[in-house]
Design a protein around this motif. Structure first.
Motif, short mmCIF file in Angstrom:
data_model
loop_
_atom_site.label_atom_id
_atom_site.label_comp_id
_atom_site.label_asym_id
_atom_site.label_seq_id
_atom_site.Cartn_x
_atom_site.Cartn_y
_atom_site.Cartn_z
N UNK A 172 0.84 -1.20 0.00
CA UNK A 172 0.00 0.00 0.00
C UNK A 172 0.88 1.25 0.00
N UNK A 173 0.64 2.13 -0.98
CA UNK A 173 1.43 3.33 -1.12
C UNK A 173 0.54 4.46 -1.62
N UNK A 174 0.53 5.58 -0.92
CA UNK A 174 -0.12 6.79 -1.42
C UNK A 174 0.92 7.64 -2.10
N UNK A 175 0.79 7.81 -3.41
CA UNK A 175 1.80 8.49 -4.20
C UNK A 175 1.70 10.01 -4.06
N UNK A 176 2.83 10.66 -4.27
CA UNK A 176 2.91 12.12 -4.29
C UNK A 176 3.78 12.57 -5.46
N UNK A 177 3.63 13.83 -5.81
CA UNK A 177 4.49 14.45 -6.82
C UNK A 177 4.42 13.73 -8.17
N UNK A 178 3.19 13.44 -8.60
CA UNK A 178 2.98 12.93 -9.96
C UNK A 178 2.51 14.08 -10.83
N UNK A 179 3.24 14.31 -11.93
CA UNK A 179 2.89 15.37 -12.88
C UNK A 179 2.87 14.77 -14.28
N UNK A 180 1.74 14.94 -14.97
CA UNK A 180 1.60 14.49 -16.36
C UNK A 180 1.27 15.74 -17.18
#
Length: 393
Positions: free
Chosen positions: A204-212
């Motif tokens: 389980x991982x809540x992602x951060x700093x994703x930019x598309x």
């Protein structure tokens, strides 16, 4: 302290010995520069350890396998041309500190192909799971299309394989920026977060700093950018649907237009990330072609669970289909009770307006304000061309 950097150069001869030359350099080098035309055929290159692969080489594969297969962290690929194959990240858990930049991926169209020219099997993650963040930028994807563009176009089928980038299990601390997709059989960018919904320890991982951002998509047969929270249900230990896969994701400045002709249920964006505090900013999804098999689908399939859609332009000329433009301009169907989704300062134009926002969320507060909605688009004869003329004094 001085650290030793091992570097080598391989000049390909366009014969069966090229694979051995490159693999030998990858086995011993931290930086490998490859030039010339390289005959990869049905083989795969398998780097060892963190590695930088750059140069001006064209790597010609037969389409029978991936050209580069890598299971570790610290992969940097820059400037190469991949023809008839791509890059495949395989791991048992996380991979990261990846950089794929300024590469060309082309003519990947064998009949048994699936997934993407860049395929990440599990989770592409950043610190503390790996040693660095991830960047996939300034690459071009051309003729990534099963059996070759324009095979099966206009058949009324969505099942043409071939995508540019495919994230299979999730991603974190990743920028996907300024890539170009043309002649794409399935999606330019496709992704799932299945592994991050896993109930087994450590998944389980809540992602951060994703930019598309700033990706340009033309001649796409299905969807420009598509993400789903859970796709195949392949969550380690089972799927915990309450898990939040991402927070603060930003999708901005992307440009979908001139889809493959005739139109066949294309979407511009299916953004069902399933995360919180998302922002969809200044994206464009326009249909400026008229010939149809099946109507255009949804300009933005929104999966906001608390977030903002602002400054986007979604429009369509009158097509030969019924309905004659986008079936729906924006949907809102993912949010949980108690969140607020804001839609403002967007341009929504073309047939089907002004009933553009399909509000299906249960319990969410929807703010729909300051949007331009009209049944015909300004500059309709040239939707993808600005009608703003600068005047300088």
């Amino acid at each position: 302290d001085l650290s030793l950097v091992i570097a080598s150069t391989v000049n390909c001869n366009n014969n069966s010995g090229d694979v051995g030359l490159i693999q030998s350099a990858l086995n011993g080098g931290e930086t490998v520069t490859v030039t010339g035309t390289c005959a990869i055929g049905g083989s795969s290159l398998v780097p060892v350890g963190p590695v930088t692969i750059n140069g001006s080489a064209t790597l010609n594969g037969s389409g029978a396998s991936d050209i580069i297969i890598y299971s570790g962290n610290g992969l940097s690929v820059n400037g190469l041309t991949f023809s008839g194959g791509g890059i495949h990240g395989t791991s048992s858990h996380y991979q990261g500190a990846w950089s794929i930049t300024n590469c060309k991926f082309q003519n990947n169209n064998t009949s048994n192909m699936s997934y993407g020219a860049i395929l990440i099997d599990h989770i592409l993650a950043g610190p503390p799971y790996t040693s660095g963040v991830n960047v996939i930028s300034h690459n071009t994807f051309t003729n990534i299309w099963q059996n070759g563009y324009p095979w099966n176009i206009g058949s009324g089928s969505e099942s043409i394989a071939g995508s540019g980038i495919w994230f299979q299990g999730g991603l974190d601390q990743t920028t996907v920026d300024s890539n170009s997709c043309d002649q794409i059989g399935y999606n330019c960018i496709k992704g799932f977060f299945d592994n991050q919904y896993g109930t087994s320890p450590g998944w389980a991982l809540t992602s951060h700093n994703i930019v598309i951002s700033n990706n340009v998509m033309t001649n796409v047969h299905r969807i420009g950018i598509e993400f789903q929270g859970i796709g195949g249900g392949n969550c380690p230990g089972g799927c915990n649907t309450a898990q939040n896969p991402s927070d603060g994701l930003v999708m901005k400045g992307n440009f979908f237009h001139a889809p493959s002709v005739p139109l066949d249920n294309q979407f511009a964006y299916s953004a069902l990330f399933g995360g919180t505090n998302e922002q969809f900013l200044n994206n464009v999804g326009v249909i400026e072609v008229t010939s149809c098999v099946f109507r255009p689908g949804i300009a933005l399939e929104s999966g906001l669970d608390g977030g903002t859609v602002q400054g986007n332009v979604f429009g369509s000329v009158v097509t030969t289909c019924n309905p004659s433009g986008w079936q729906t301009y924006i949907t809102d169907s993912y949010a949980h009770s108690g969140v607020t989704n804001t839609y403002q300062d967007n341009v929504l134009c073309g047939t089907g307006e002004p009933a553009a926002l399909d509000r299906n969320s249960t319990g969410a507060t929807i703010i729909d304000q300051y949007n331009y909605k009209a049944s015909a688009c300004p500059n309709a004869s040239a939707l993808a061309t600005s009608s703003i003329v600068p005047a300088f004094t």
